[in-house]
Design a protein around this motif. Structure first.
Motif, PDB file in Angstrom:
ATOM      1  N   GLY A 201       0.787  -1.234   0.000  1.00  0.00           N
ATOM      2  CA  GLY A 201       0.000   0.000   0.000  1.00  0.00           C
ATOM      3  C   GLY A 201       0.816   1.281   0.000  1.00  0.00           C
ATOM      4  O   GLY A 201       0.289   2.342  -0.348  1.00  0.00           O
ATOM      5  N   PHE A 203       3.653   1.609  -1.817  1.00  0.00           N
ATOM      6  CA  PHE A 203       4.337   1.754  -3.104  1.00  0.00           C
ATOM      7  C   PHE A 203       3.726   2.914  -3.889  1.00  0.00           C
ATOM      8  O   PHE A 203       2.511   3.092  -3.923  1.00  0.00           O
ATOM      9  CB  PHE A 203       4.211   0.479  -3.944  1.00  0.00           C
ATOM     10  CG  PHE A 203       5.005  -0.699  -3.443  1.00  0.00           C
ATOM     11  CD1 PHE A 203       5.941  -0.564  -2.438  1.00  0.00           C
ATOM     12  CD2 PHE A 203       4.823  -1.954  -4.012  1.00  0.00           C
ATOM     13  CE1 PHE A 203       6.683  -1.652  -1.989  1.00  0.00           C
ATOM     14  CE2 PHE A 203       5.552  -3.053  -3.578  1.00  0.00           C
ATOM     15  CZ  PHE A 203       6.481  -2.903  -2.561  1.00  0.00           C
ATOM     16  N   ASP A 204       4.582   3.682  -4.546  1.00  0.00           N
ATOM     17  CA  ASP A 204       4.096   4.758  -5.413  1.00  0.00           C
ATOM     18  C   ASP A 204       3.476   4.170  -6.675  1.00  0.00           C
ATOM     19  O   ASP A 204       3.723   3.010  -7.041  1.00  0.00           O
ATOM     20  CB  ASP A 204       5.251   5.703  -5.768  1.00  0.00           C
ATOM     21  CG  ASP A 204       5.741   6.475  -4.552  1.00  0.00           C
ATOM     22  OD1 ASP A 204       4.934   7.193  -3.950  1.00  0.00           O
ATOM     23  OD2 ASP A 204       6.934   6.333  -4.208  1.00  0.00           O
ATOM     24  N   SER A 205       2.690   5.000  -7.362  1.00  0.00           N
ATOM     25  CA  SER A 205       1.918   4.509  -8.506  1.00  0.00           C
ATOM     26  C   SER A 205       2.794   4.013  -9.649  1.00  0.00           C
ATOM     27  O   SER A 205       2.371   3.149 -10.429  1.00  0.00           O
ATOM     28  CB  SER A 205       0.981   5.614  -9.017  1.00  0.00           C
ATOM     29  OG  SER A 205       1.728   6.770  -9.376  1.00  0.00           O
ATOM     30  N   GLU A 206       4.008   4.527  -9.761  1.00  0.00           N
ATOM     31  CA  GLU A 206       4.871   4.117 -10.877  1.00  0.00           C
ATOM     32  C   GLU A 206       5.591   2.797 -10.616  1.00  0.00           C
ATOM     33  O   GLU A 206       6.278   2.268 -11.501  1.00  0.00           O
ATOM     34  CB  GLU A 206       5.916   5.197 -11.179  1.00  0.00           C
ATOM     35  CG  GLU A 206       6.998   5.382 -10.122  1.00  0.00           C
ATOM     36  CD  GLU A 206       6.659   6.420  -9.070  1.00  0.00           C
ATOM     37  OE1 GLU A 206       7.581   6.933  -8.431  1.00  0.00           O
ATOM     38  OE2 GLU A 206       5.458   6.702  -8.903  1.00  0.00           O
ATOM     39  N   GLU A 208       6.127  -1.078 -10.349  1.00  0.00           N
ATOM     40  CA  GLU A 208       5.569  -2.362 -10.766  1.00  0.00           C
ATOM     41  C   GLU A 208       5.651  -3.288  -9.555  1.00  0.00           C
ATOM     42  O   GLU A 208       6.701  -3.848  -9.245  1.00  0.00           O
ATOM     43  CB  GLU A 208       6.349  -2.945 -11.940  1.00  0.00           C
ATOM     44  CG  GLU A 208       5.769  -4.279 -12.423  1.00  0.00           C
ATOM     45  CD  GLU A 208       6.580  -4.908 -13.544  1.00  0.00           C
ATOM     46  OE1 GLU A 208       5.975  -5.521 -14.444  1.00  0.00           O
ATOM     47  OE2 GLU A 208       7.824  -4.799 -13.511  1.00  0.00           O
TER      48      GLU A 208
END
Length: 232
Positions: A201, A203-206, A208
């Protein structure tokens, strides 16, 4: 094949490890008193324990060795977010009443709220938490007391230790991901494996990102090996 690197707070002999955090176990006796808990009648104020980390267990056990009056905690049933932490508790002689089905803090809170109605739980936690467990329980009118049992501190790591491009990085706590970014930023070619949904949760949106099928370091390593064979 892609390189696999465990981002952790201690070395693991089974995989290349990058230590980006150090865990400081904190004294808790004073904090217990500040929560208006009688050290010699703890069971009168607390009838359930909450753990979301093995480090909280380690801190409590260390403090119990110094202060025998804390031994009563072994007799108070515990609510635990993961199997590994539950095993650590049981091996230390604690009673485990409930092991969460959901490895995410929000899901775990939803599971234990009905079980903690009319109970007096004490949560042993990190100085900084991202799960929001304390907030969820407070919103549900659970009479929660909290003890800060340990602190996660960031190590400053030499830039030459930055993992190679296209590495698969394993993160076993939200703080490890944040400390890694603080040290190295993020290479878009990396793939990330989270030990559970709470870590995933942050992790940044970029990123993988993937979640390990089971919440253990060994499972994360095996899952990362499978990904290394499958990912281009």
């Amino acid at each position: 094949m892609r390189e696999i690197v465990l981002i952790n707070s201690k070395e693991d002999p089974k995989v290349k490890t990058l230590v980006v955090n150090k865990i400081e176990l904190l004294p808790i006796k004073k904090s217990i008193v500040e929560q208006h808990i009688d050290l010699y009648r703890i069971e009168k104020s607390v009838d359930a324990l909450i753990f979301t980390s093995r480090y909280a267990v380690k801190s409590l056990v260390k403090n119990m060795q110094e202060y025998p009056e804390l031994e009563v905690f072994r007799q108070i049933p515990a609510f635990v977010i993961g199997e590994n932490t539950a095993q650590k508790l049981e091996s230390a002689g604690f009673k485990v009443e409930y092991i969460g089905l959901d490895s995410h803090g929000a899901g775990f809170s939803s599971e234990i709220i009905p079980l903690l109605k009319n109970r007096k739980p004490l949560y042993f936690r990190a100085k900084k938490i991202v799960s929001g467990l304390d907030v969820k329980l407070a919103e549900a009118k659970i009479k929660l007391k909290q003890i800060i049992a340990y602190e996660n501190k960031t190590n400053i790591v030499d830039k030459t230790f930055k993992p190679l491009p296209r590495s698969i990085l394993i993160f076993t706590a939200p703080s490890h991901y944040l400390a890694f970014k603080q040290n190295f930023g993020w290479d878009g070619s990396y793939s990330a494996v989270a030990i559970g949904m709470t870590t995933f949760g942050v992790f940044d949106s970029e990123v993988e990102g993937f979640v390990s099928p089971a919440q253990s370091i060994d499972s994360c390593i095996e899952f990362a090996k499978e990904l290394a064979l499958k990912l281009p």
